[in-house]
Design an enzyme around this catalytic site. Structure first.
Site, PDB file in Angstrom:
ATOM      1  N   LYS A  96       1.035   4.219  -2.816  1.00 42.74           N
ATOM      2  CA  LYS A  96       0.690   5.608  -2.486  1.00 42.74           C
ATOM      3  C   LYS A  96       1.879   6.547  -2.680  1.00 42.74           C
ATOM      4  CE  LYS A  96      -3.625   4.863  -1.566  1.00 42.74           C
ATOM      5  NZ  LYS A  96      -4.651   5.404  -2.455  1.00 42.74           N
ATOM      6  N   TYR A 119       0.845  -1.207   0.000  1.00 43.01           N
ATOM      7  CA  TYR A 119       0.000   0.000   0.000  1.00 43.01           C
ATOM      8  C   TYR A 119       0.882   1.260   0.000  1.00 43.01           C
ATOM      9  CZ  TYR A 119      -3.774   3.120   1.631  1.00 43.01           C
ATOM     10  OH  TYR A 119      -4.702   4.134   1.770  1.00 43.01           O
TER      11      TYR A 119
END
Ligand code: NAP
Length: 248
Positions: free
Chosen positions: A160, A156
């Protein structure tokens, strides 16, 4: 004053959480909203009706943001039905958390595809029409986790952080065409995504935030209104942390 009057806006992943909050606040500010979702057909139909009740044009499209061709088809349909795209908000995202020792290749790939490649897919689809109209605002949903990393979220965090590099590059490439591209890094926003976390972790997080509360989808939506509106006409390539002071 309706800051977004008559602007045509695309929001990916708007059936829940932050995306839904953005869609509601945008419609209340006069924007026409084309939104996508992955599988929540009923929630999409309800949201469509709610947005229309604010007197704007609104339509939900079932479209997998991770699929390049689906993204091109979706934007072509929006152009046909709405006439133009003034704002793109790349919001769709998922988590598949695990310590790196236990993280599977499939869970790494899936998160990168849905969170990062989707941003490429949708941005590719809107820049041609935005270049023609010599105006556009693209807003990418990153995360504080993309700025500082987080144990148990390597996939993740990578997706990002990738969004931040992509955002700055698009700003540099398309500034001369008056297309702006900025990122928002939400902190801890209380949605279905975070409801999966255990209550003790959540309480510790709340205590550690300078403003002493988790964020609401509207907190992110309000920042999006600013970046989508002409109020931010001279702002591009930036990351706006909307995190109650978490990264201070
Ligand atoms: P959420 O409640 O889980 O909602 C995710 C939305 O994305 C849903 O509408 C879902 O549609 C849609 N979606 C998922 N996969 C998709 C795909 N492949 N194609 C199109 N749509 C897809 O998430 P959230 O908490 O609102 O988060 C929204 C964004 O903010 C994400 O990018 C997330 O990483 C970021 N963010 C969230 C937080 C937080 O604290 N919540 C913090 C920082 C950043 P379906 O309903 O059909 O599945």
């Amino acid at each position: 004053m309706n800051l977004l009057q008559d602007k045509n806006v695309i929001i990916t992943g708007a059936t829940r959480g932050i995306g839904k909050g953005i869609a509601q606040v945008f419609a209340k500010n006069g924007a026409n909203v084309a939104f996508t979702y992955n599988s929540s057909v009923e929630a999409a139909n309800e949201l469509e009706k709610e947005l229309q009740s604010y007197g704007v044009k609104a339509k939900g499209y079932q479209s997998n943001a991770a699929d390049f061709n689906a993204a091109q088809d979706f934007v072509a349909n929006v152009l046909k039905e709405f006439g133009s795209v003034d704002v793109l908000i790349n919001n769709a995202g998922i988590t598949k958390d695990n310590l790196l020792m236990r993280m599977s290749e499939a869970d790494f790939d899936k998160v990168i595809e849905i969170n990062l490649k989707s941003v490429f897919n949708l941005t590719k689809a809107v820049i041609r029409p935005m270049m023609k109209q010599r105006k556009g605002s693209i807003i990418n949903m990153s995360s504080v986790v993309g700025v500082k990393g987080n144990a148990g979220q390597a996939n993740y965090a990578a997706s990002k952080a990738g969004i931040l590099g992509f955002t700055k590059s698009v700003a540099l490439e398309l500034g001369s065409r008056n297309i702006r591209c900025n990122a928002i890094a939400p902190g801890f926003i209380e949605t279905e995504m975070t409801a999966k976390l255990d209550e003790n972790t959540v309480n510790e997080w709340r205590k550690a935030i300078p403003l002493k509360r988790g964020g609401k989808p509207e907190d992110i939506a309000n920042a999006c209104v600013f970046l989508a509106s002409d109020m931010s006409d001279y702002i591009t390539g930036q990351t706006l942390n909307v995190d109650g002071g978490m990264l201070t």
